[in-house]
Design a protein around this motif. Structure first.
Motif, PDB file in Angstrom:
ATOM      1  N   ARG A  68       0.822  -1.210   0.000  1.00 52.98           N
ATOM      2  CA  ARG A  68       0.000   0.000   0.000  1.00 52.98           C
ATOM      3  C   ARG A  68       0.860   1.266   0.000  1.00 52.98           C
ATOM      4  O   ARG A  68       2.004   1.262   0.455  1.00 52.98           O
ATOM      5  CB  ARG A  68      -0.965   0.007   1.181  1.00 52.98           C
ATOM      6  CG  ARG A  68      -2.074  -1.022   1.034  1.00 52.98           C
ATOM      7  CD  ARG A  68      -3.030  -1.004   2.222  1.00 52.98           C
ATOM      8  NE  ARG A  68      -4.160  -1.886   2.003  1.00 52.98           N
ATOM      9  CZ  ARG A  68      -4.152  -3.195   2.223  1.00 52.98           C
ATOM     10  NH1 ARG A  68      -3.044  -3.770   2.677  1.00 52.98           N
ATOM     11  NH2 ARG A  68      -5.216  -3.927   1.997  1.00 52.98           N
ATOM     12  N   GLN A  95      -6.974  13.334  -9.640  1.00 53.98           N
ATOM     13  CA  GLN A  95      -6.503  11.968  -9.805  1.00 53.98           C
ATOM     14  C   GLN A  95      -4.986  11.915  -9.687  1.00 53.98           C
ATOM     15  O   GLN A  95      -4.353  10.981 -10.181  1.00 53.98           O
ATOM     16  CB  GLN A  95      -6.935  11.414 -11.168  1.00 53.98           C
ATOM     17  CG  GLN A  95      -8.404  11.057 -11.250  1.00 53.98           C
ATOM     18  CD  GLN A  95      -8.752  10.489 -12.615  1.00 53.98           C
ATOM     19  OE1 GLN A  95      -9.443  11.127 -13.402  1.00 53.98           O
ATOM     20  NE2 GLN A  95      -8.288   9.298 -12.908  1.00 53.98           N
ATOM     21  N   TYR A 125      -3.434   8.180 -10.241  1.00 53.06           N
ATOM     22  CA  TYR A 125      -4.037   6.938  -9.759  1.00 53.06           C
ATOM     23  C   TYR A 125      -5.445   6.766 -10.309  1.00 53.06           C
ATOM     24  O   TYR A 125      -6.052   7.706 -10.850  1.00 53.06           O
ATOM     25  CB  TYR A 125      -4.079   6.925  -8.217  1.00 53.06           C
ATOM     26  CG  TYR A 125      -4.632   8.189  -7.593  1.00 53.06           C
ATOM     27  CD1 TYR A 125      -6.005   8.386  -7.455  1.00 53.06           C
ATOM     28  CD2 TYR A 125      -3.774   9.189  -7.142  1.00 53.06           C
ATOM     29  CE1 TYR A 125      -6.507   9.540  -6.897  1.00 53.06           C
ATOM     30  CE2 TYR A 125      -4.275  10.352  -6.583  1.00 53.06           C
ATOM     31  CZ  TYR A 125      -5.639  10.525  -6.458  1.00 53.06           C
ATOM     32  OH  TYR A 125      -6.134  11.684  -5.914  1.00 53.06           O
ATOM     33  N   SER A 126      -5.960   5.550 -10.182  1.00 52.20           N
ATOM     34  CA  SER A 126      -7.315   5.255 -10.643  1.00 52.20           C
ATOM     35  C   SER A 126      -8.330   6.122  -9.908  1.00 52.20           C
ATOM     36  O   SER A 126      -8.185   6.388  -8.711  1.00 52.20           O
ATOM     37  CB  SER A 126      -7.642   3.772 -10.427  1.00 52.20           C
ATOM     38  OG  SER A 126      -6.791   2.958 -11.186  1.00 52.20           O
ATOM     39  N   TYR A 128     -11.418   5.880  -8.703  1.00 57.81           N
ATOM     40  CA  TYR A 128     -12.236   5.468  -7.563  1.00 57.81           C
ATOM     41  C   TYR A 128     -11.496   4.517  -6.629  1.00 57.81           C
ATOM     42  O   TYR A 128     -12.103   3.725  -5.925  1.00 57.81           O
ATOM     43  CB  TYR A 128     -13.537   4.828  -8.063  1.00 57.81           C
ATOM     44  CG  TYR A 128     -14.350   5.761  -8.922  1.00 57.81           C
ATOM     45  CD1 TYR A 128     -15.008   6.851  -8.358  1.00 57.81           C
ATOM     46  CD2 TYR A 128     -14.422   5.574 -10.302  1.00 57.81           C
ATOM     47  CE1 TYR A 128     -15.738   7.731  -9.161  1.00 57.81           C
ATOM     48  CE2 TYR A 128     -15.154   6.444 -11.100  1.00 57.81           C
ATOM     49  CZ  TYR A 128     -15.812   7.520 -10.523  1.00 57.81           C
ATOM     50  OH  TYR A 128     -16.525   8.383 -11.308  1.00 57.81           O
ATOM     51  N   ALA A 129     -10.180   4.601  -6.633  1.00 54.13           N
ATOM     52  CA  ALA A 129      -9.381   3.678  -5.827  1.00 54.13           C
ATOM     53  C   ALA A 129      -9.126   4.223  -4.432  1.00 54.13           C
ATOM     54  O   ALA A 129      -9.176   5.429  -4.186  1.00 54.13           O
ATOM     55  CB  ALA A 129      -8.041   3.412  -6.519  1.00 54.13           C
ATOM     56  N   GLY A 130      -8.842   3.305  -3.498  1.00 56.82           N
ATOM     57  CA  GLY A 130      -8.320   3.668  -2.189  1.00 56.82           C
ATOM     58  C   GLY A 130      -9.324   4.207  -1.186  1.00 56.82           C
ATOM     59  O   GLY A 130     -10.525   4.285  -1.430  1.00 56.82           O
ATOM     60  N   LEU A 143      -3.928   3.612  -0.802  1.00 55.83           N
ATOM     61  CA  LEU A 143      -4.333   2.663  -1.836  1.00 55.83           C
ATOM     62  C   LEU A 143      -3.232   1.644  -2.111  1.00 55.83           C
ATOM     63  O   LEU A 143      -2.110   1.773  -1.632  1.00 55.83           O
ATOM     64  CB  LEU A 143      -4.709   3.394  -3.132  1.00 55.83           C
ATOM     65  CG  LEU A 143      -3.836   4.554  -3.639  1.00 55.83           C
ATOM     66  CD1 LEU A 143      -2.468   4.096  -4.066  1.00 55.83           C
ATOM     67  CD2 LEU A 143      -4.523   5.271  -4.780  1.00 55.83           C
ATOM     68  N   LYS A 144      -3.575   0.615  -2.882  1.00 60.70           N
ATOM     69  CA  LYS A 144      -2.592  -0.380  -3.289  1.00 60.70           C
ATOM     70  C   LYS A 144      -1.735   0.181  -4.424  1.00 60.70           C
ATOM     71  O   LYS A 144      -2.207   0.998  -5.222  1.00 60.70           O
ATOM     72  CB  LYS A 144      -3.292  -1.660  -3.743  1.00 60.70           C
ATOM     73  CG  LYS A 144      -3.863  -2.499  -2.603  1.00 60.70           C
ATOM     74  CD  LYS A 144      -4.468  -3.771  -3.140  1.00 60.70           C
ATOM     75  CE  LYS A 144      -4.852  -4.722  -2.009  1.00 60.70           C
ATOM     76  NZ  LYS A 144      -3.664  -5.271  -1.337  1.00 60.70           N
ATOM     77  N   ASP A 147      -3.042   0.319  -7.946  1.00 60.31           N
ATOM     78  CA  ASP A 147      -4.025   1.334  -8.319  1.00 60.31           C
ATOM     79  C   ASP A 147      -3.369   2.612  -8.829  1.00 60.31           C
ATOM     80  O   ASP A 147      -4.058   3.535  -9.257  1.00 60.31           O
ATOM     81  CB  ASP A 147      -4.931   1.666  -7.135  1.00 60.31           C
ATOM     82  CG  ASP A 147      -5.884   0.530  -6.804  1.00 60.31           C
ATOM     83  OD1 ASP A 147      -6.386  -0.097  -7.755  1.00 60.31           O
ATOM     84  OD2 ASP A 147      -6.120   0.261  -5.616  1.00 60.31           O
ATOM     85  N   ASN A 230      -8.587   5.132 -17.603  1.00 59.21           N
ATOM     86  CA  ASN A 230      -8.776   6.471 -17.040  1.00 59.21           C
ATOM     87  C   ASN A 230      -8.489   7.506 -18.119  1.00 59.21           C
ATOM     88  O   ASN A 230      -7.413   7.489 -18.733  1.00 59.21           O
ATOM     89  CB  ASN A 230      -7.824   6.691 -15.859  1.00 59.21           C
ATOM     90  CG  ASN A 230      -8.120   5.769 -14.695  1.00 59.21           C
ATOM     91  OD1 ASN A 230      -8.855   6.106 -13.784  1.00 59.21           O
ATOM     92  ND2 ASN A 230      -7.554   4.567 -14.737  1.00 59.21           N
TER      93      ASN A 230
END
Length: 253
Positions: A68, A95, A125-126, A128-130, A143-144, A147, A230
């Motif tokens: 993470r 983002q 980053y993506s 809708y991540a984290g 987040l990971k 992502d 994205n």
């Protein structure tokens, strides 16, 4: 006929359990109230949603675990490039941000795989991540590593360095005419799913932790899944998309 009145209660963090060091922000649900003068008139109150987890001030650091990464989110732009102020409802969700802490990595097969980004790196980053965190007076995202779609070495999306098996594509412009020669309006132009590969990541990891090269390369014209990845707007006005190589369906020639 009697007019109906429906209201929704406010849901507050007081009604849910709290954990040491973390507390949930309150969430207000919009109320829907028909006016007495007629059923065709409606009043809608704004919805206020604050989903970020607030870290108590007594905690001075957040250490991500495993693969993470903790990112300090870049503030949303409050004005257009022409200097026009944007209302809150028109601000696009950022983002990108700066990596401020990383985990120790993960084990794949017999190999220890370290995090591929370092603190201080600007990343994208993506969308809708984290999990969002309010920490040290700023908004953060936990987040990971997977992502993170790429490293942003400049302030222009066309210079992004994709990570893992992701690919940066410059989207082809939509056709201005039909096959029969009819001119198309902006609203009727079909969104293209074809573009030119600008940059590719180092590839995914196999079972032993070794990188597998991608089947596409910079310069390829490709067709990709229509709703994948994205999307970004470059400084040159062109559209770009970053997606996984598995979402590329074919190479065109």
């Amino acid at each position: 006929m009697a007019a109906a009145q429906i209201t929704a209660a406010t849901v507050s963090s007081r009604s849910v359990p709290t954990f040491e060091g973390l507390r949930s922000s309150s969430v207000k649900i919009a109320a829907f109230v028909p006016l007495r003068q007629g059923l065709n008139q409606r009043v809608f109150r704004p919805v206020v949603v604050k989903a970020a987890t607030v870290v108590a001030p007594k905690y001075t650091s957040v250490k991500p675990l495993a693969d993470r990464v903790l990112i300090k989110i870049k503030e949303a732009e409050e004005a257009t490039s022409g200097g026009i102020l944007l209302p809150t409802t028109a601000l696009s969700k950022p983002q990108s941000g700066e990596v401020v802490a990383v985990g120790e990595g993960r084990t794949v097969g017999k190999n220890k795989i370290e995090i591929g980004v370092k603190t201080g790196t600007q990343v994208v980053y993506s969308k809708y991540a984290g999990t969002e965190l309010a920490f040290n007076g700023s908004n953060h995202l936990l987040l990971k590593e997977d992502d993170i779609v790429g490293i942003l070495e400049t302030d222009d999306i066309k210079d992004i360095k994709p990570l893992n098996e992701r690919v940066l594509i410059k989207v082809a412009e939509a056709e201005d005419k039909t096959a029969g020669g009819l001119l198309l309006t902006e609203a009727s132009k079909e969104k293209p799913s074809v573009g030119t590969v600008i940059a590719v990541g180092p590839g995914p990891l196999d079972e032993e932790g070794n990188r597998k090269p991608l089947l596409v390369a910079a310069g390829n014209t490709v067709m990709y899944s229509k709703y994948a990845g994205n999307e970004f707007k470059g400084k040159d006005g062109s559209d770009y998309i970053v997606l996984r190589a598995s979402d590329v369906m074919a190479v065109l020639s």
